[in-house]
Design an enzyme around this catalytic site. Structure first.
Site, PDB file in Angstrom:
ATOM      1  N   TYR A   1       0.744  -1.234   0.163  1.00 52.93           N
ATOM      2  CA  TYR A   1      -0.088   0.156  -0.169  1.00 52.93           C
ATOM      3  C   TYR A   1       0.856   1.183  -0.045  1.00 52.93           C
ATOM      4  CZ  TYR A   1      -2.967   3.600   2.317  1.00 52.93           C
ATOM      5  OH  TYR A   1      -3.690   4.532   2.729  1.00 52.93           O
TER       6      TYR A   1
ATOM      7  N   ARG B   1     -10.070  -0.830  10.358  1.00 53.35           N
ATOM      8  CA  ARG B   1      -9.129  -0.168  11.106  1.00 53.35           C
ATOM      9  C   ARG B   1      -9.381  -0.034  12.576  1.00 53.35           C
ATOM     10  NH1 ARG B   1      -8.690   4.676   6.394  1.00 53.35           N
ATOM     11  NH2 ARG B   1     -10.868   3.972   6.511  1.00 53.35           N
TER      12      ARG B   1
END
Ligand code: NAD
Ligand code: UDP
Length: 387
Positions: free
Chosen positions: A183, A233
């Site tokens: 990422y 998250r």
């Protein structure tokens, strides 16, 4: 709304109404940005996303002034995108796969989403002379220089070894086997490409590096408004644990440190960028709150206290349990040790500072989580398991 007319930018000029194409408008940040633009500005939004659940309240019933239009499209494969960019004065790209659980388990999707799919957006802006605000991440910094020093080395206390600066800090990632960095690496390359489009072809760009923006509507609660096996998250993971009265899981001891910023503070910074192009163009901005630093373990402790206060339920007897990253995220996970944003550039260019303390932002956010999900979670817990 009373505040919309005669608004001035930071240099005292009247702000003209703009048309803004927001890609990823249906996500967490996008929903708050759309809300802010509808409430406080005269601008029009072309909202692009594959989902619109988080902005339903802005679309339905339709506004009489028609200032927000939703376009359901996947930017991977939709020829309508270029037309929308051409129609707009400014494009803001938020679309991305951006949950750590995906980086090591779906590295191809992660790289395609954060690099390949972002390319046409950059190209359409550059070719049509349109301004671009692109969302990158604080993860492009990777690990701090200090993390490579011995644990008790005195230089670990020196800010030069941990504070992250847009124009001077290096980007430090782990080996290729540590797929966590897929990422960060994709985001770094798209930043470099945008920067190069600015340098070689005159693209007017701003790059935003968010540092753990959190608040209502972030991600999903597994089994309620997202997949039961999904791993969102940390805010949503811990909220889910608190709602279900399960111990909060600390990955590898919860020693990593983060600075958390309230989404509403961060959105103020984005609005300043939107409305002050001459101050924002050509810049990369850290957007975070350096005063809200905690370890993940401390975050778990504070969230446990705040949740007990807002829900009226006693705190958990065993508030946290340790879990290895291999068990929690799988092979190839790695972590950023510490993330403190340097604020000099955004301060100088936009005069912006974050306001909300960690306690206050968790108080509002967990009040929202409790109000939104507690009932639904109780219902699922009461249901017998079916196969
Ligand atoms: P989010 O997942 O809530 O929002 C992303 C949105 O983009 C989603 O609604 C998704 O449906 C949409 N999207 C993804 N791919 C798409 C496609 N191909 N076509 C159309 N829509 C697509 O995430 P967020 O927290 O709002 O993050 C927005 C941006 O900010 C991302 O680029 C992310 O990398 C960056 N960022 C956020 C944070 C943070 O603290 N929240 C931190 C670092 C970076
Ligand atoms: N984390 C944790 N328990 C969880 C979820 C996350 O200990 O249930 C940790 C994770 O390992 C990382 C931090 O919390 O150190 C922040 O994770 P998040 O997913 O919010 O994203 P990041 O800040 O790493 O991009």
């Amino acid at each position: 709304a009373p505040t919309v007319e005669g608004r001035l930018d930071l240099d005292g000029n009247t702000i003209k109404a703009m048309k803004i194409c927001i890609i990823g408008a249906g996500g967490f940040i996008g929903s708050h940005l759309c809300e802010k633009l509808m409430e406080e500005t005269p601008h029009t939004i072309l909202a692009v996303d594959v989902y619109n659940d988080k902005i339903k309240h802005l679309l339905d019933p339709p506004r009489p002034d028609g200032r927000i239009q939703f376009h359901r499209l996947n930017i991977k494969n939709d020829s309508r995108l270029e037309g929308l960019v051409k129609l707009s004065d400014l494009t803001i790209n938020l679309a991305a796969i951006c949950t750590p659980a995906d980086y090591n388990t779906r590295p191809l999707d992660t790289i395609y989403s954060n690099f390949i799919d972002a390319l046409p957006v950059v190209k359409f802006c550059s070719e049509n002379g349109k301004r671009l605000i692109h969302f990158s991440t604080c993860e492009v910094y990777g690990k701090t220089i200090g993390s490579f020093l011995p644990k008790d080395h005195p230089l670990r206390q020196d800010p030069d070894f941990y504070v992250l600066k847009e124009d001077t800090s290096p980007c430090i990632f782990g080996s290729i086997e540590k797929q966590r960095w897929s990422y960060a690496c994709a985001k770094q390359l798209i930043e470099r490409l945008i920067y190069a489009e600015g340098a070689e072809n005159g693209l007017d760009f701003t790059i935003v590096r968010p540092f753990n923006w959190i608040g209502p509507r972030m991600d999903f609660i597994p089994g309620i408004d997202g997949p039961s096996e999904g791993v969102p998250r940390v805010l949503a993971c811990f909220s889910n644990n608190l709602l279900r009265r399960e111990s909060l899981k600390l990955v590898d001891g919860g020693e990593s440190q983060r600075t958390f910023i309230y989404i509403k503070d961060a959105i103020e910074a984005v609005l300043l960028m939107i409305e002050n192009p001459s101050r924002a163009n050509g810049h990369i901005f850290n957007v975070g709150n350096p005063n809200n630093e905690v370890s993940v373990r401390q975050l778990a402790e504070i969230m446990t206290q705040v949740y007990s206060k807002v829900s009226g339920e006693p705190p958990l007897e065993v508030p946290t349990i340790d879990v290895s990253s291999k068990v929690f995220y799988g092979e190839g996970y790695d972590d950023s040790d510490r993330r403190i944003p340097d604020m000099n550039i955004i301060n100088k260019q936009l005069g912006w500072n974050p306001k909300t303390s960690l306690w206050d932002l968790l108080d509002s956010t967990l009040t929202y989580q409790h109000r939104t999900y507690a009932e639904a979670v109780k219902m699922t817990l009461a249901k017998p398991m079916t196969s």
